[in-house]
Motif scaffolding. Sequence first.
Motif, short mmCIF file in Angstrom:
data_model
loop_
_atom_site.label_atom_id
_atom_site.label_comp_id
_atom_site.label_asym_id
_atom_site.label_seq_id
_atom_site.Cartn_x
_atom_site.Cartn_y
_atom_site.Cartn_z
N ALA A 199 0.88 -1.14 -0.03
CA ALA A 199 0.00 -0.07 0.05
C ALA A 199 1.07 1.17 -0.06
CB ALA A 199 -0.99 0.17 1.03
N LYS A 200 0.24 2.37 -0.48
CA LYS A 200 1.06 3.64 -0.41
C LYS A 200 1.11 4.02 1.19
CE LYS A 200 0.07 5.96 -4.77
NZ LYS A 200 -0.40 6.96 -5.57
N GLY A 201 2.30 4.22 1.53
CA GLY A 201 2.34 4.52 3.08
C GLY A 201 2.67 3.27 3.82
N GLY A 202 2.98 2.24 3.01
CA GLY A 202 3.42 0.84 3.69
C GLY A 202 4.64 0.87 3.94
N SER A 203 4.98 -0.58 4.35
CA SER A 203 6.32 -0.78 4.51
C SER A 203 6.83 -2.20 4.05
CB SER A 203 6.97 -0.40 6.03
OG SER A 203 6.16 -1.27 6.71
#
Length: 586
Positions: free
Chosen positions: A225-229
């Motif tokens: 996800a965008k903002g994931g790691s």
Amino acid sequence: MDNKNVITGINGPVVTITDTDAFSMLEMVYVGDERLIGEVIDITDKKTTVQVYEDTTGLKPGDIVEGTHSPMGILLGPGIMDNIFDGIGRPLKAIEEISGAFISRGAAVSSLDENRLWNVQLCVKAGDKLSGGSIYATCEETEIIQHRCIVPPDLSGIVESVMPDGQYKVNDTVAVLKDNNGVRHNLTLCHYWPIRTPRPVKKRLPATIPLVTGQRVIDTLLPIAKGGSAAIPGGFGTGKTMTQHQLAKWCDADIIVYIGCGERGNEMSQVLSEFSELIDPKSNRPMTDRTVLIANTSNMPVAAREASIYTGITIAEYYRDMGYDVAIMADSTSRWAEALREISGRLEEMPAEEGFPAYLPSRLSEFYERAGRVKVLSGKEGSVTIIGAVSPQGADFSEPVTQNTKRFTRCFWALDKSLAYARHYPAINWMTSYSEYFSDLDNWFATNYGEDFIRLRQSVNYLLHEEDRLMEIVKLIGSDVLPDDQKLIIEVARVIRVGFLQQNAFHQEDTYVPLEKQKKMMHVIIHLYQKAKVLVSTSIPISRITQTGLFDKLTKMKYDIPNDRLDMFDDYIEQIDTALASISHI
């Protein structure tokens, strides 16, 4: 200057000062006559310990240590983009002008070019109320990135005066802000921020939008996800750097921050030369127009390697606060952990597993927790996605850095040396890798690409897992004993592995694949499986089906069908139906 603040002990990059109370924790200091940059990392009633971010050769007891009364930080403003920094935020191009090809010690260089003029447009007028994160001026930093000057997060007030639009340097005052206490603050194009302090946000948002990469094994089977790691662990030669290059070039982030942390110098120089030659597919401009590179090679001071990660994440948060989606490529966090281990050993701290310090997990969590999709103080949305490479010795994923990284990332793309040696790239092992973002992202995929995208992905996953189970039997007693329906699963899984998961980064059509094409590729493969399964259930031998050449044809469709000719998939469906119908009528 207080002469008590002198060096009494030196152990590599670790310097001690005794009998002083002049420094505060995490304060930036200047060490010795050459004013080497350092940071206070330990204070007791008897001594203060400083880690020096430059080579300490030539330092001696009695040399003076001078405090700055501010934490280790970086100057943020226009000029960061399309630049190359060392681990503590100094631009390498500016250092080269001073000292040549090799970095000299004590090079006092600002992070930003203080003499460059920027065409600035002011966004505010006298009387406007501004708070932390508000945008008050913009300028074109590169052809594709607009730099938005934002009020420092801890400042608010009313605009008292504004300069006209025009050309300004980063330290020129473009507006004056009067805070609630009546104190005036000059707003320039830049501000200073401590690298170890996360920049504040208004609200953290759920991870419901994928970071689309164009890499099929990631987008379809292991999405992030965008903002994931995400972590990319892999042994030597498994393609960690190549995978990160592909993600940096093709993912739908606005800005890329690439941190070369403790990597080999020749590898880092290759990154620098390749990025300067790459053309951004979205804008047809050089990739460097939206890329920040932090180069801290393995021959640079070890303490600066530890700082490079924080420098990179601070720059990423700064652009996130402007409303951009930022992706960080950290290559590699294992070298960063080794720097922690070396400094910890010199501090004579009690070692934990494999000699790493006991605080390794908390340091890793501090880094990965700074990822996220957020509503920033100005009300815009932005994100920081962290993709960290891990280099376990001997490809041993049970070592502490890999295991602790797994605790703090929700995506694990395990690179397999047997796949890499078989020239299967990306060498992400679909059996040992995982993504925890499925439930968060399914709604987005269903809304944009239909419920059948999720169904097709589940079918592909099922076939791959069934193949893995059946191959255990094949290894023991051979494939001849398997019934035809299980032989069919192995044949279709081969098509998935070779024709879908394997991807050629150097092929014009295959280097990036849009999600719509990924879906249609899965649809054709699953359509063949379902039609062939019906024939096998009517006792038609699998050999008759394989003789049609359909399986081999589907392994090549990634090359044969251009990304802008998705209508050709209908012809493939028709050919499958015709070929299999002819068998059933014989």
